[in-house]
Design a protein around this motif. Structure first.
Motif, mmCIF file in Angstrom:
data_model
loop_
_atom_site.group_PDB
_atom_site.id
_atom_site.type_symbol
_atom_site.label_atom_id
_atom_site.label_comp_id
_atom_site.label_asym_id
_atom_site.label_seq_id
_atom_site.Cartn_x
_atom_site.Cartn_y
_atom_site.Cartn_z
ATOM 1 N N ALA A 57 42.223 77.043 68.392
ATOM 2 C CA ALA A 57 42.983 75.957 68.485
ATOM 3 C C ALA A 57 42.867 76.473 66.636
ATOM 4 N N ARG A 58 41.897 75.203 66.615
ATOM 5 C CA ARG A 58 41.539 74.625 64.939
ATOM 6 C C ARG A 58 41.547 76.208 64.322
ATOM 7 N N GLU A 59 41.192 77.142 64.158
ATOM 8 C CA GLU A 59 41.252 78.786 63.725
ATOM 9 C C GLU A 59 42.568 78.971 63.499
ATOM 10 N N ALA A 60 43.629 79.068 64.787
ATOM 11 C CA ALA A 60 44.310 79.214 65.053
ATOM 12 C C ALA A 60 45.631 78.766 63.861
ATOM 13 N N LYS A 61 45.319 77.375 63.415
ATOM 14 C CA LYS A 61 45.754 76.249 62.373
ATOM 15 C C LYS A 61 45.362 76.923 61.330
ATOM 16 N N LYS A 62 44.207 77.229 61.498
ATOM 17 C CA LYS A 62 43.737 77.403 59.663
ATOM 18 C C LYS A 62 44.665 78.646 59.569
ATOM 19 N N ARG A 63 45.105 79.739 59.871
ATOM 20 C CA ARG A 63 45.522 81.225 59.313
ATOM 21 C C ARG A 63 46.680 80.498 59.743
ATOM 22 N N ARG A 64 47.417 79.528 59.889
ATOM 23 C CA ARG A 64 48.695 79.356 60.118
ATOM 24 C C ARG A 64 48.851 78.628 58.531
ATOM 25 N N GLU A 65 48.518 77.325 58.523
ATOM 26 C CA GLU A 65 48.463 77.008 57.177
ATOM 27 C C GLU A 65 47.752 78.360 55.476
ATOM 28 N N ALA A 66 47.294 78.720 55.969
ATOM 29 C CA ALA A 66 46.923 79.341 55.439
ATOM 30 C C ALA A 66 47.976 80.696 54.694
ATOM 31 N N ALA A 67 48.882 81.083 55.643
ATOM 32 C CA ALA A 67 49.891 81.635 55.840
ATOM 33 C C ALA A 67 50.799 81.186 55.256
ATOM 34 N N GLU A 68 50.821 80.086 55.312
ATOM 35 C CA GLU A 68 52.085 79.292 54.540
ATOM 36 C C GLU A 68 51.963 78.782 53.051
ATOM 37 N N ALA A 69 50.605 78.583 52.377
ATOM 38 C CA ALA A 69 50.165 78.396 51.497
ATOM 39 C C ALA A 69 50.196 79.888 50.486
ATOM 40 N N PHE A 70 50.187 81.231 51.262
ATOM 41 C CA PHE A 70 49.967 82.884 50.323
ATOM 42 C C PHE A 70 51.927 83.317 50.327
ATOM 43 N N THR A 71 52.487 82.245 51.415
ATOM 44 C CA THR A 71 54.147 82.620 51.419
ATOM 45 C C THR A 71 54.363 81.857 49.987
ATOM 46 N N GLN A 72 53.698 80.599 49.956
ATOM 47 C CA GLN A 72 54.994 79.747 49.175
ATOM 48 C C GLN A 72 54.150 80.547 47.051
ATOM 49 N N GLY A 73 52.526 80.675 47.708
ATOM 50 C CA GLY A 73 52.512 81.115 46.659
ATOM 51 C C GLY A 73 52.589 83.267 46.243
ATOM 52 N N GLY A 74 53.889 83.312 46.735
ATOM 53 C CA GLY A 74 54.051 84.705 46.336
ATOM 54 C C GLY A 74 53.346 86.097 46.975
ATOM 55 N N ARG A 75 52.105 85.611 47.753
ATOM 56 C CA ARG A 75 51.833 86.545 47.821
ATOM 57 C C ARG A 75 52.029 87.256 49.742
ATOM 58 N N THR A 76 52.727 88.047 49.774
ATOM 59 C CA THR A 76 53.130 87.965 51.156
ATOM 60 C C THR A 76 52.366 89.208 52.525
ATOM 61 N N GLU A 77 51.272 90.025 51.280
ATOM 62 C CA GLU A 77 50.498 91.048 52.011
ATOM 63 C C GLU A 77 49.871 90.057 52.829
ATOM 64 N N GLN A 78 49.163 89.191 51.636
ATOM 65 C CA GLN A 78 48.018 88.568 53.020
ATOM 66 C C GLN A 78 48.298 87.251 54.022
ATOM 67 N N ALA A 79 49.831 86.273 53.735
ATOM 68 C CA ALA A 79 50.616 85.264 54.583
ATOM 69 C C ALA A 79 50.475 86.617 55.507
ATOM 70 N N GLU A 80 51.372 87.915 55.700
ATOM 71 C CA GLU A 80 51.645 88.688 56.846
ATOM 72 C C GLU A 80 50.244 88.753 57.758
#
Length: 155
Positions: A57-80
């Motif tokens: 669960a902790r690892e999955a949460k990290k992935r969701r938070e990272a995806a959000e950060a990548f999306t805000q940073g305009g890095r859609t490929e990493q976010a996906e």
């Protein structure tokens, strides 16, 4: 070895054989996090299925938070990719509660806390103590806390 951890290892082996890079990389990182958790502290120990679930669960949460950060940073490929890894890990977790189910549990807990004399925003702690054991692993803490605040403010 716990059944959940052995399932992860079996799935890793299958994904390597199938040359599924995303799945094998994600499972490798998760198994590393589990091993790290097992050897942390004064003595090495084997984690129970519940503890393994918390690590996942902790690892999955990290992935969701990272995806959000990548999306805000305009890095859609990493976010996906991060989103895909999060979805992959969610498959190993218990089914999440729907908003309606969670709202029902929170409303009941707020009623119990008020019956015990807890009122207003200070009741947050006592309500969370009632709710957390009921939703453990089936709803994210931030989501639960936001709903509790909403119910306390409304009533």
């Amino acid at each position: 070895m716990t059944s959940l951890k052995s399932k992860l290892k079996e799935d890793l082996t299958a994904s390597i054989r199938a040359r599924d890079e995303l799945r094998s990389a994600t499972l490798r990182l998760t198994l590393t996090a589990i091993t790290k958790e097992e050897v942390s502290g004064t003595t090495a120990r084997e984690l129970s299925d519940d503890e393994v679930q918390k690590v996942i669960a902790r690892e999955a949460k990290k992935r969701r938070e990272a995806a959000e950060a990548f999306t805000q940073g305009g890095r859609t490929e990493q976010a996906e990719r991060e989103k895909a890894e999060g979805v992959l890990l969610d498959a190993y977790l218990p089914k999440q509660l729907s908003d309606d189910e969670l709202g029902e549990i929170v409303a009941q807990a707020v009623g119990e806390a008020r019956a015990a004399g807890a009122e207003g925003p200070r009741a947050m702690g006592s309500v969370m103590k009632i709710v957390n054991p009921k939703v453990a692993g089936r709803a994210e803490g931030g989501r639960v806390a936001a709903l509790v605040k909403q119910h306390l403010a409304a009533g």
